[in-house]
Design an enzyme around this catalytic site. Structure first.
Site, PDB file in Angstrom:
ATOM      1  N   ARG A  68      93.830  16.106  68.725  1.00  0.00           N
ATOM      2  CA  ARG A  68      93.822  16.934  69.365  1.00  0.00           C
ATOM      3  C   ARG A  68      93.175  16.532  70.629  1.00  0.00           C
ATOM      4  O   ARG A  68      93.154  16.144  71.695  1.00  0.00           O
ATOM      5  CB  ARG A  68      92.365  17.844  69.332  1.00  0.00           C
ATOM      6  CG  ARG A  68      93.636  19.229  68.198  1.00  0.00           C
ATOM      7  CD  ARG A  68      92.856  20.372  68.373  1.00  0.00           C
ATOM      8  NE  ARG A  68      91.234  21.037  68.106  1.00  0.00           N
ATOM      9  CZ  ARG A  68      90.285  21.196  68.208  1.00  0.00           C
ATOM     10  NH1 ARG A  68      90.968  21.781  68.591  1.00  0.00           N
ATOM     11  NH2 ARG A  68      89.470  20.926  67.133  1.00  0.00           N
ATOM     12  N   ARG A  94      96.336  25.956  73.198  1.00  0.00           N
ATOM     13  CA  ARG A  94      95.978  25.087  72.797  1.00  0.00           C
ATOM     14  C   ARG A  94      94.309  25.576  72.604  1.00  0.00           C
ATOM     15  O   ARG A  94      93.397  25.482  73.796  1.00  0.00           O
ATOM     16  CB  ARG A  94      96.338  23.875  73.722  1.00  0.00           C
ATOM     17  CG  ARG A  94      97.606  23.269  73.376  1.00  0.00           C
ATOM     18  CD  ARG A  94      97.872  23.536  72.199  1.00  0.00           C
ATOM     19  NE  ARG A  94      98.155  23.096  70.811  1.00  0.00           N
ATOM     20  CZ  ARG A  94      98.096  22.890  69.986  1.00  0.00           C
ATOM     21  NH1 ARG A  94      99.041  24.564  69.385  1.00  0.00           N
ATOM     22  NH2 ARG A  94      97.665  22.298  68.663  1.00  0.00           N
ATOM     23  N   HIS A 112      91.769  36.020  79.920  1.00  0.00           N
ATOM     24  CA  HIS A 112      91.069  36.586  78.576  1.00  0.00           C
ATOM     25  C   HIS A 112      91.685  37.711  78.187  1.00  0.00           C
ATOM     26  O   HIS A 112      91.094  38.720  79.286  1.00  0.00           O
ATOM     27  CB  HIS A 112      89.788  36.416  77.952  1.00  0.00           C
ATOM     28  CG  HIS A 112      90.057  36.492  76.188  1.00  0.00           C
ATOM     29  ND1 HIS A 112      90.804  35.998  75.946  1.00  0.00           N
ATOM     30  CD2 HIS A 112      89.737  38.361  75.386  1.00  0.00           C
ATOM     31  CE1 HIS A 112      90.740  37.092  74.277  1.00  0.00           C
ATOM     32  NE2 HIS A 112      90.474  37.975  74.020  1.00  0.00           N
ATOM     33  N   VAL A 147      85.350  30.025  71.729  1.00  0.00           N
ATOM     34  CA  VAL A 147      86.961  30.220  71.637  1.00  0.00           C
ATOM     35  C   VAL A 147      86.829  31.447  72.440  1.00  0.00           C
ATOM     36  O   VAL A 147      85.794  32.200  71.812  1.00  0.00           O
ATOM     37  CB  VAL A 147      88.209  30.761  70.381  1.00  0.00           C
ATOM     38  CG1 VAL A 147      88.721  31.131  70.382  1.00  0.00           C
ATOM     39  CG2 VAL A 147      88.246  29.777  69.671  1.00  0.00           C
ATOM     40  N   ASP A 148      87.098  31.484  73.765  1.00  0.00           N
ATOM     41  CA  ASP A 148      86.848  32.921  74.467  1.00  0.00           C
ATOM     42  C   ASP A 148      85.338  32.410  74.312  1.00  0.00           C
ATOM     43  O   ASP A 148      85.000  33.656  75.036  1.00  0.00           O
ATOM     44  CB  ASP A 148      87.359  34.266  73.761  1.00  0.00           C
ATOM     45  CG  ASP A 148      89.171  34.105  73.552  1.00  0.00           C
ATOM     46  OD1 ASP A 148      89.473  33.124  74.691  1.00  0.00           O
ATOM     47  OD2 ASP A 148      89.271  34.281  72.542  1.00  0.00           O
TER      48      ASP A 148
END
Ligand code: GRF
Length: 228
Positions: A68, A94, A112, A147-148
């Site tokens: 990554r 990603r 989102h 994440v988010d």
């Protein structure tokens, strides 16, 4: 007015990208889109960007075999070459490393399809339907390592209707995504976002006057009995 050079990162259809490109066609919009980058060579949004005359780039994550940091170094090289100062994620699928997120702290924004912090992750519309929520929506936020996660810039809410399917609900939310992403990016590019603690405030933003309730209050009135 200097327009902040901005890159959009996509992985697919690119309808949010198209909304941002359309807004940025206005010379008074505070962001100038200098690059659309996809991690997937077959992303439909790339063609839309090309047709709009915006420079495009592909950094195919599969070429990096799970490394990554190396993938992100290649993305960063494209961003630097384009002179990007702000990065807008628009359906970019990603997960970014802490290092990338730290490098772009408060200059990296995402959309989102849920009212965060509810329904982080994937399949938000199916999960909203399964949970039986009556109000759902979308969120534009600054990106943090989780994440988010990250300070919320803007949200829009829509009702969930009794016969909604995942597709009808997604379409209703997507319409609002296209409505809130351009002004949220504009606020960031114009330097109108203040981040304090984990929260963001848009200076000079207007608050709506009305509340949304679903079902409408009064729904519990008994049905009129049939005559006779
Ligand atoms: C949108 O629903 C966005 O909220 C999510 O991925 C979807 C991308 O759609 N992050 P599009 O590529 O912008 O049409």
């Amino acid at each position: 007015m200097t327009r902040r050079p901005t890159a959009i990162l996509i992985s697919g259809r690119g309808s949010n990208m198209a909304a941002l490109l359309a807004a940025a066609r206005d010379p008074s919009y505070p962001a100038r889109i200098v690059l659309v980058l996809s991690n997937r060579p077959d992303a439909a949004g790339l063609e839309r960007a090309r047709q709009a005359g915006v420079p495009i780039a592909v950094v195919d994550h599969r070429a990096f075999r799970g490394d990554r940091a190396a993938f992100e170094a290649a993305v960063d090289a494209e961003l630097a070459a384009a002179g990007a100062e702000i990065v807008a994620l628009a359906g970019f699928l990603r997960v970014l490393t802490e290092g990338f997120v730290a490098r772009w702290q408060d200059r990296l924004v995402n959309i989102h399809p849920s009212l965060l912090p509810a329904f982080k992750g994937l399949d938000t519309h199916a999960r909203a339907l399964a949970a039986g929520v009556k109000i759902h929506g979308c969120t534009v936020h600054l990106v943090r390592a989780g994440v988010d996660e990250g300070p919320i810039l803007a949200q829009a809410a829509v009702p969930v209707l009794p016969d909604d399917t995942e597709a009808t609900l997604a379409a209703r939310v997507l319409e609002q995504e296209h409505r809130i992403y351009p002004p949220a990016l504009a606020a960031l590019a114009a330097g109108r976002v203040r981040v304090e603690g984990g929260r963001a405030v848009i200076l000079g933003a207007r608050a709506p006057g009305a509340a949304l309730a679903n079902p409408l209050p009064g729904f519990a009135a008994p049905p009129t009995p049939p005559p006779g």
